[in-house]
Design a protein around this motif. Structure first.
Motif, PDB file in Angstrom:
ATOM      1  N   SER A  28       0.836  -1.208   0.000  1.00  0.00           N
ATOM      2  CA  SER A  28       0.000   0.000   0.000  1.00  0.00           C
ATOM      3  C   SER A  28       0.869   1.254   0.000  1.00  0.00           C
ATOM      4  CB  SER A  28      -0.913   0.001   1.229  1.00  0.00           C
ATOM      5  OG  SER A  28      -1.803  -1.095   1.216  1.00  0.00           O
ATOM      6  N   PHE A  29       1.923   1.227   0.805  1.00  0.00           N
ATOM      7  CA  PHE A  29       2.868   2.351   0.884  1.00  0.00           C
ATOM      8  C   PHE A  29       3.480   2.631  -0.483  1.00  0.00           C
ATOM      9  CE2 PHE A  29       7.304   3.651   2.377  1.00  0.00           C
ATOM     10  CZ  PHE A  29       6.940   4.966   2.621  1.00  0.00           C
ATOM     11  N   SER A  30       3.858   1.573  -1.201  1.00  0.00           N
ATOM     12  CA  SER A  30       4.455   1.728  -2.527  1.00  0.00           C
ATOM     13  C   SER A  30       3.488   2.374  -3.504  1.00  0.00           C
ATOM     14  CB  SER A  30       4.904   0.362  -3.063  1.00  0.00           C
ATOM     15  OG  SER A  30       5.874  -0.215  -2.227  1.00  0.00           O
ATOM     16  N   GLU A  31       2.240   1.903  -3.494  1.00  0.00           N
ATOM     17  CA  GLU A  31       1.240   2.473  -4.397  1.00  0.00           C
ATOM     18  C   GLU A  31       0.974   3.937  -4.068  1.00  0.00           C
ATOM     19  OE1 GLU A  31      -0.196   0.988  -7.136  1.00  0.00           O
ATOM     20  OE2 GLU A  31       1.401  -0.446  -6.693  1.00  0.00           O
ATOM     21  N   ALA A  32       0.957   4.272  -2.777  1.00  0.00           N
ATOM     22  CA  ALA A  32       0.753   5.667  -2.370  1.00  0.00           C
ATOM     23  C   ALA A  32       1.900   6.546  -2.856  1.00  0.00           C
ATOM     24  CB  ALA A  32       0.623   5.749  -0.849  1.00  0.00           C
ATOM     25  N   LEU A  33       3.120   6.037  -2.753  1.00  0.00           N
ATOM     26  CA  LEU A  33       4.278   6.811  -3.194  1.00  0.00           C
ATOM     27  C   LEU A  33       4.272   7.024  -4.703  1.00  0.00           C
ATOM     28  CD1 LEU A  33       7.124   5.298  -0.970  1.00  0.00           C
ATOM     29  CD2 LEU A  33       6.037   7.545  -0.746  1.00  0.00           C
ATOM     30  N   LYS A  34       3.794   6.052  -5.452  1.00  0.00           N
ATOM     31  CA  LYS A  34       3.689   6.225  -6.903  1.00  0.00           C
ATOM     32  C   LYS A  34       2.795   7.418  -7.232  1.00  0.00           C
ATOM     33  CE  LYS A  34       4.281   1.355  -8.205  1.00  0.00           C
ATOM     34  NZ  LYS A  34       3.618   0.166  -8.811  1.00  0.00           N
ATOM     35  N   PRO A 227      -4.559   3.978  -1.413  1.00  0.00           N
ATOM     36  CA  PRO A 227      -4.527   2.591  -1.896  1.00  0.00           C
ATOM     37  C   PRO A 227      -4.412   1.591  -0.751  1.00  0.00           C
ATOM     38  CG  PRO A 227      -2.424   3.656  -2.286  1.00  0.00           C
ATOM     39  CD  PRO A 227      -3.355   4.731  -1.814  1.00  0.00           C
ATOM     40  N   ARG A 228      -5.201   0.538  -0.834  1.00  0.00           N
ATOM     41  CA  ARG A 228      -5.151  -0.509   0.186  1.00  0.00           C
ATOM     42  C   ARG A 228      -4.866  -1.838  -0.486  1.00  0.00           C
ATOM     43  NH1 ARG A 228      -4.748   2.261   5.005  1.00  0.00           N
ATOM     44  NH2 ARG A 228      -6.234   3.995   5.005  1.00  0.00           N
ATOM     45  N   VAL A 229      -3.676  -2.383  -0.228  1.00  0.00           N
ATOM     46  CA  VAL A 229      -3.269  -3.652  -0.822  1.00  0.00           C
ATOM     47  C   VAL A 229      -2.985  -4.635   0.297  1.00  0.00           C
ATOM     48  CG1 VAL A 229      -1.638  -4.812  -2.356  1.00  0.00           C
ATOM     49  CG2 VAL A 229      -2.219  -2.396  -2.737  1.00  0.00           C
ATOM     50  N   ASN A 230      -3.597  -5.813   0.227  1.00  0.00           N
ATOM     51  CA  ASN A 230      -3.376  -6.848   1.233  1.00  0.00           C
ATOM     52  C   ASN A 230      -2.092  -7.596   0.898  1.00  0.00           C
ATOM     53  OD1 ASN A 230      -3.447  -9.438   2.628  1.00  0.00           O
ATOM     54  ND2 ASN A 230      -5.551  -8.905   3.193  1.00  0.00           N
ATOM     55  N   ASP A 231      -1.029  -7.341   1.661  1.00  0.00           N
ATOM     56  CA  ASP A 231       0.270  -7.954   1.381  1.00  0.00           C
ATOM     57  C   ASP A 231       0.215  -9.476   1.387  1.00  0.00           C
ATOM     58  OD1 ASP A 231       1.420  -5.515   1.136  1.00  0.00           O
ATOM     59  OD2 ASP A 231       2.624  -5.599   2.959  1.00  0.00           O
ATOM     60  N   ALA A 232      -0.448 -10.029   2.406  1.00  0.00           N
ATOM     61  CA  ALA A 232      -0.472 -11.485   2.558  1.00  0.00           C
ATOM     62  C   ALA A 232      -1.183 -12.153   1.384  1.00  0.00           C
ATOM     63  CB  ALA A 232      -1.139 -11.866   3.870  1.00  0.00           C
ATOM     64  N   LYS A 233      -2.341 -11.616   0.994  1.00  0.00           N
ATOM     65  CA  LYS A 233      -3.093 -12.197  -0.111  1.00  0.00           C
ATOM     66  C   LYS A 233      -2.332 -12.045  -1.426  1.00  0.00           C
ATOM     67  CE  LYS A 233      -7.795 -11.808   1.725  1.00  0.00           C
ATOM     68  NZ  LYS A 233      -9.145 -11.217   1.516  1.00  0.00           N
ATOM     69  N   ALA A 234      -1.699 -10.896  -1.610  1.00  0.00           N
ATOM     70  CA  ALA A 234      -0.933 -10.669  -2.830  1.00  0.00           C
ATOM     71  C   ALA A 234       0.237 -11.641  -2.923  1.00  0.00           C
ATOM     72  CB  ALA A 234      -0.422  -9.231  -2.866  1.00  0.00           C
ATOM     73  N   THR A 235       0.900 -11.878  -1.789  1.00  0.00           N
ATOM     74  CA  THR A 235       2.013 -12.823  -1.767  1.00  0.00           C
ATOM     75  C   THR A 235       1.547 -14.229  -2.091  1.00  0.00           C
ATOM     76  OG1 THR A 235       3.191 -11.503  -0.121  1.00  0.00           O
ATOM     77  CG2 THR A 235       3.840 -13.807  -0.344  1.00  0.00           C
TER      78      THR A 235
END
Length: 269
Positions: A28-34, A227-235
């Motif tokens: 989520s942090f990465s998407e926000a920085l983009k 942006p909200r991205v679920n790290d665990a699910k994405a992995t």
């Protein structure tokens, strides 16, 4: 992890060093920085899988110089980081966070932001997708075999070994651990606070959304949802995708070998 790999821009300047541990909302942090920086962001999990075979091999080579013992190792590590991370506006997640000390030196004008999370919640997230001891070792060997035919991913095992024998092992496993453990989060926080000057280090929880992050960067809050991205699910999704690709590759190889054998037998008869 699970995002598309970012393409480096030769005109991009590194503005943010994200030094927070994996599973602290780094996706989520990465998407926000983009959105805020308007350029490509190096999110470790995504880049390792999606940036190509040579990229993974470059990280393996860099880790051969860690733990740093000689000045030649230090110079090689710095040059490797400049080469690997050139063309991005920010870095986040593993493996860049393992080199926070070097990145702070290389980019003296960059913001240094450590994403945080409740340590117990962090461990529950890590434990949910991490096997243990003998089970993990067995699963690693199975995964190594399954991925052996895939470009890039055939180096996944060598990459993990390089990390454990290099900087990751130095930071997290020197106390005798061989795998992720509950105290790893605190070990990383101690490393970050030790190597980053106090006046440069900022802490940030992605649950707090745009406000605190924009304040750190000195920019206005954008008129878009955070942006909200679920790290665990994405992995989990990307691991299963690679496993399926590997199984398909082995199945195709088996069919090809079987077909050639059948043709050979027919010709022999």
């Amino acid at each position: 992890m699970g995002q598309e790999a970012s393409k480096p821009d030769p005109n991009a300047k590194l503005q943010v060093i994200g030094c927070g541990m994996s599973r602290t909302g780094t996706a989520s942090f990465s998407e926000a920085l983009k959105i805020l920086l308007g350029g490509p962001v190096y999110h470790g999990g995504s880049q390792i899988v999606g940036a190509g075979e040579q990229h993974l091999r470059d990280w393996i080579e860099l880790h051969k110089h860690t733990p740093i013992q000689y000045e030649a190792d230090r110079k090689a590590a710095l040059e490797g980081l400049k080469s690997i991370l050139g063309g991005y506006t920010a870095t986040t997640d593993l493996p860049p966070i393992l080199f926070t000390e070097e990145l702070v030196e290389l980019f003296p004008d960059a913001h240094v932001i450590c994403t945080v999370r409740d340590p117990e919640d962090w461990w529950n997230s890590v434990r949910a997708i991490t096997a243990r001891t003998d089970t993990e070792e067995r699963d690693e060997n199975i995964l190594r075999f399954v991925l052996a035919l895939l470009p890039t991913m055939r180096y996944w095992y060598a990459f993990n070994v390089a990390l454990k024998q290099g900087r990751m092992g130095e930071l997290y496993y020197s106390s005798g651990h061989k795998h992720p453990h509950p105290g790893q989060y605190q070990q990383h926080m101690e490393y970050v606070t030790r190597v980053v000057p106090r006046e440069r280090l900022k802490f940030y929880d992605v649950k707090d959304g745009w406000g605190p992050l924009c304040k750190i960067l000195g920019v206005e809050v954008p008129d878009v949802p955070f942006p909200r991205v679920n790290d665990a699910k994405a992995t989990e999704q990307i691991v299963m995708t690679q496993v399926r690709r590997g199984l398909i590759a082995w199945a195709c190889l088996g069919l090809s070998v079987g077909l050639l054998a059948f043709i050979g037998i027919r010709r022999w008869k």
